[in-house]
Motif scaffolding. Structure first.
Motif, short mmCIF file in Angstrom:
data_model
loop_
_atom_site.label_atom_id
_atom_site.label_comp_id
_atom_site.label_asym_id
_atom_site.label_seq_id
_atom_site.Cartn_x
_atom_site.Cartn_y
_atom_site.Cartn_z
N ALA A 40 -2.50 -7.91 -3.44
CA ALA A 40 -2.34 -6.96 -2.12
C ALA A 40 -1.10 -6.59 -2.33
N PHE A 41 -0.05 -7.60 -2.29
CA PHE A 41 1.37 -7.47 -2.61
C PHE A 41 1.63 -6.45 -3.92
N SER A 42 0.97 -6.93 -4.76
CA SER A 42 1.12 -5.99 -6.13
C SER A 42 0.86 -4.54 -5.94
N GLN A 43 -0.20 -4.39 -5.10
CA GLN A 43 -0.67 -3.18 -4.82
C GLN A 43 0.15 -2.29 -4.20
N GLU B 138 10.83 -2.73 2.19
CA GLU B 138 9.27 -2.93 2.92
C GLU B 138 8.83 -4.14 2.22
N LEU B 139 8.96 -4.51 0.94
CA LEU B 139 8.35 -5.40 0.59
C LEU B 139 9.14 -6.78 1.12
N GLY B 140 10.22 -6.79 1.22
CA GLY B 140 10.91 -7.99 1.76
C GLY B 140 10.87 -8.30 3.08
N SER B 141 10.24 -7.29 3.85
CA SER B 141 10.12 -7.59 5.21
C SER B 141 8.67 -7.82 5.56
N LEU B 142 8.00 -7.83 4.67
CA LEU B 142 6.26 -8.02 4.91
C LEU B 142 6.11 -9.70 5.16
N GLY B 143 5.50 -9.76 6.50
CA GLY B 143 5.28 -11.38 6.78
C GLY B 143 3.61 -11.50 6.75
N LEU B 144 3.29 -12.67 6.76
CA LEU B 144 1.90 -13.02 6.67
C LEU B 144 0.80 -12.01 7.63
N ASP C 205 -21.47 -21.09 9.99
CA ASP C 205 -21.71 -21.69 8.72
C ASP C 205 -19.98 -21.86 8.00
N ASN C 206 -19.91 -22.88 7.46
CA ASN C 206 -18.48 -23.15 6.89
C ASN C 206 -18.19 -22.81 5.40
N GLN C 207 -19.15 -22.02 4.91
CA GLN C 207 -18.98 -21.22 3.68
C GLN C 207 -18.47 -19.99 3.71
N TRP C 208 -17.37 -19.48 3.73
CA TRP C 208 -16.92 -18.34 3.80
C TRP C 208 -16.59 -17.32 2.70
N LYS C 209 -16.92 -16.15 2.67
CA LYS C 209 -16.75 -15.13 1.62
C LYS C 209 -15.42 -14.39 1.71
N LEU C 210 -14.45 -14.32 1.01
CA LEU C 210 -13.27 -13.38 1.07
C LEU C 210 -13.42 -12.28 0.59
N VAL C 211 -13.92 -11.13 1.45
CA VAL C 211 -14.21 -9.84 1.08
C VAL C 211 -13.34 -8.95 0.28
N ASP C 212 -12.34 -8.84 1.18
CA ASP C 212 -11.31 -7.91 0.87
C ASP C 212 -9.79 -8.29 1.59
N MET C 213 -8.89 -7.68 1.28
CA MET C 213 -7.51 -7.91 2.03
C MET C 213 -7.03 -6.59 2.05
N GLY C 214 -6.44 -6.13 3.40
CA GLY C 214 -5.63 -4.92 3.39
C GLY C 214 -4.38 -5.07 4.17
N MET C 215 -3.62 -3.95 4.47
CA MET C 215 -2.28 -4.12 4.87
C MET C 215 -2.29 -3.57 6.49
N LYS C 216 -1.40 -3.99 7.25
CA LYS C 216 -1.16 -3.52 8.53
C LYS C 216 0.45 -3.49 8.65
N TYR C 217 0.78 -2.03 8.24
CA TYR C 217 2.29 -2.02 8.56
C TYR C 217 2.87 -1.67 9.82
N SER C 218 3.93 -2.15 10.24
CA SER C 218 4.86 -1.85 11.23
C SER C 218 5.05 -0.44 11.58
N ASP C 219 4.84 0.31 12.70
CA ASP C 219 5.05 1.89 12.87
C ASP C 219 6.55 1.94 12.92
N ASN C 220 7.38 0.91 13.38
CA ASN C 220 8.77 1.32 13.40
C ASN C 220 9.61 0.88 12.57
N ALA C 221 9.05 0.57 11.10
CA ALA C 221 9.79 -0.10 10.08
C ALA C 221 10.96 1.04 9.83
N GLU C 222 12.14 0.54 9.62
CA GLU C 222 13.38 1.41 9.39
C GLU C 222 13.97 0.79 7.84
#
Length: 599
Positions: free
Chosen positions: A56-59, A69-75, A111-128
């Motif tokens: 996701a970071f690479s994308q 913006e990349l340096g400001s990303l958090g988990l 169920d303790n078997q979890w499928k990782l389906v997808d990962m997306g991004m949520k950006y901050s609206d007020n990023a400068e």
């Protein structure tokens, strides 16, 4: 049962207990795979989560996000979608969870078997974006990614994304012993600090190379693609590339060539031919494996032989010798004697099924050959007397070439009639004399005309493709002619040189290092050996024996001097390689070889 889907930030996931209790898998992974428990489970889950985050970071980087913006990303900017099985009564639609307690409750009840389906991004609206942020380098981007991954593996000691050296991990720079630049002091480097925190060495190395720029290693060049590649290898083969090996691994001497590498397609092809039954019209499976000396023909067939012997095949092998063509026929008859000897051992094994089989074979042989024929056969297959005690050896019974073909054909057909399969392999066919090639051909052709028996024999012939004679070509053509009547199936397997990828995988597996760590070494070995399997293995083993490849306690891995390896001389042929190896022996060892060669 129903499938529920939840979305949550990576920050929420690592703050919960789920990485330690729930087995994470990718959507494309097959179900039912065994999962580790305890700490190994959390580490493996963290690697899988890191892999999705890095992609996701690479994308984001490819989408043109600035370094700031990349340096400001958090988990909390990374939103992951998870699926799991649940009772119909508790099924829920896709929703965003932000409560750690609620997530823990789901993990403990469903169920303790979890499928990782997808990962997306949520950006901050007020990023400068500041003007100077665009001047960042790839190094700062990698450090930002490294800080994010570090926060996944060590959430209670996460690095601050903006800081390059939080907690004083990086330590002071010192001059290297060779004066070739600077390197972090061993006791203060991030790599060693992470090891002290109990993380796997491979993870420590990856995080250190990202955050510290490889200051404590000679593999400082790293990219986001390298990170993805490392994490994929840790995920697919965790026992090899993720979990730390025991002390015995580093204490023992690495020896290349003992395992099977680089011929997986050919191996799969041979296994399919030998184990899959042709329904309706079985034929004699005949396989010819060719290649240059040392290309791995014998090694490949040995791998097939070991497999089929474990599933009930009777395995028979023999090897022709250079300069001993006069004994070629004896080698074939000895192979038949080995077959009868195996049946005698079954007779004496005490296993009811084997004893019954040996008796049925004995009856089939006595039913196919009369007393005179059996007495004649004893001269060539002495173990006949052990299997059939009433057979006596008589003096003065001659046997022509065609009579021998008849006797051996009848013998082999009788054994094959009792439903057990035989895997017969003859090595170095190029050194068999014409008469023996004709004998083998006629025996095989006679089996081809037996509808039941021919489907129970797999014949494999190996030869050097640079020493093919007219007699050997005629031998091939005789079996191809039979193939035209669907009585036999002839398969040719040509072994080419090992690819760079084959050599790389061999080094990766033996040294337990990811691809980026061994790519330089693999490139040199492949170029020096020209992909020749024997040369590559011998070169690598010589590097180990000369301590050019040796374990480094400071780096916690096997290490080598790339420049020194690049300047090494190698042999031009198998003969030169043998001569070179002989020069390394003592006079006493050479004298022993001289004596042994006389036998």
């Amino acid at each position: 049962m129903s499938v529920s889907t939840i979305s949550l930030s990576v920050q929420t996931l690592i703050e919960s207990e789920c990485l330690s209790t729930n087995a994470l898998s990718f959507a494309q992974d097959p179900s039912g795979q065994p999962q580790p428990n305890g700490s190994p489970l959390r580490i493996l889950n963290a690697v899988k989560l890191s892999l999705m985050l890095t992609k996701a970071f690479s994308q984001c980087k490819n989408d043109g996000k600035s370094n700031h913006e990349l340096g400001s990303l958090g988990l909390d900017n990374f939103i992951i979608k998870v699926q799991y099985s649940v009772d119909q009564s508790r099924a829920r639609g896709d929703q965003l969870l932000s409560s750690v307690d609620e997530l823990n409750a789901i993990a403990s009840t469903d169920d303790n078997q979890w499928k990782l389906v997808d990962m997306g991004m949520k950006y901050s609206d007020n990023a400068e974006i500041s003007s100077e942020s665009e001047e960042g380098t790839s190094g700062t981007i990698l450090q930002s990614l490294g800080n994010l991954l570090h926060a996944i593996f060590s959430p209670k000691d996460a690095l601050v994304p903006e800081a390059q050296d939080p907690n004083g991990f990086l330590g002071e720079e010192i001059e290297t012993a060779q004066g070739g630049g600077k390197r972090r002091s061993a006791n203060k480097s991030l790599f060693h600090q992470l090891i002290q925190k109990g993380l796997p060495i491979s993870v420590c190395r990856l995080l250190s190379d990202l955050i510290d720029g490889g200051a404590n290693s000679d593999h400082s060049e790293i990219s986001v693609d390298h990170v993805i590649q490392d994490l994929e290898q840790m995920t697919s083969l965790p026992d090899l590339f993720l979990y730390d090996p025991d002390d015995e691994f580093f204490a023992s001497t690495i020896h290349f060539g003992q395992k099977f590498y680089g011929r997986l397609n050919e191996l799969a092809k041979l296994l399919e031919i030998t184990t899959v039954t042709n329904v309706g019209q079985p034929g004699l499976e005949t396989i010819f494996v060719s290649g240059l000396p040392g290309s791995g023909k014998t090694h490949l067939v040995d791998a097939v032989r070991n497999f089929v012997s474990n599933i009930g095949f009777m395995v028979l092998t023999a090897k022709f010798k250079r300069g001993m063509e006069y004994s070629s026929k004896e080698i074939v008859t000895t192979l038949m004697d080995e077959m009868v000897s195996n049946i005698v051992r079954m007779k004496e094994s005490g296993n009811d099924a084997d004893v019954d089989y040996s008796r049925r074979v004995a009856r089939a042989i006595t039913g196919a050959l009369d007393e005179v024929s059996l007495s004649t056969l004893v001269d060539f297959v002495p173990n006949i007397q052990s299997l059939i005690p009433q057979v006596t050896k008589k003096e003065g019974l001659g046997c022509t070439h065609w009579q021998l073909i008849f006797l051996l054909s009848k013998l082999l057909r009788s054994v094959l009639s009792q439903e057990r399969k035989i895997f017969m392999a003859l090595d170095d066919l190029q050194w068999a004399d014409p008469s023996t090639l004709g004998l083998i051909s006629e025996v095989l052709i006679s089996i081809c005309h037996c509808p039941e028996e021919r489907g129970r024999l797999v014949f494999v012939g190996m030869y050097r493709d640079n020493e093919v004679s007219d007699d050997l070509i005629s031998f091939f053509k005789s079996l191809v002619t039979v193939e035209g009547g669907n009585n036999a199936y002839v398969t040719n397997v040509e072994l080419s040189s090992l690819s760079l990828d084959d050599v790389t995988k061999m080094i990766m597996s033996e040294l337990r290092l990811t691809r980026r760590m061994v790519s330089g070494l693999a490139d040199v070995v492949h170029k020096r050996s020209h992909g020749h399997a024997l040369f590559a293995v011998q070169l690598l083993n010589s590097l180990v024996s000369d301590s050019i490849i040796a374990y480094s306690p400071m780096l916690h891995r096997f290490h080598w001097d790339q420049n020194k390896i690049s300047t090494l001389k190698t042999a031009d042929s198998v003969a030169c390689l043998i001569v070179f190896n002989l020069t390394l022996l003592s006079m006493e060892e050479i004298q022993c070889l001289r004596i042994i060669s006389c036998f």
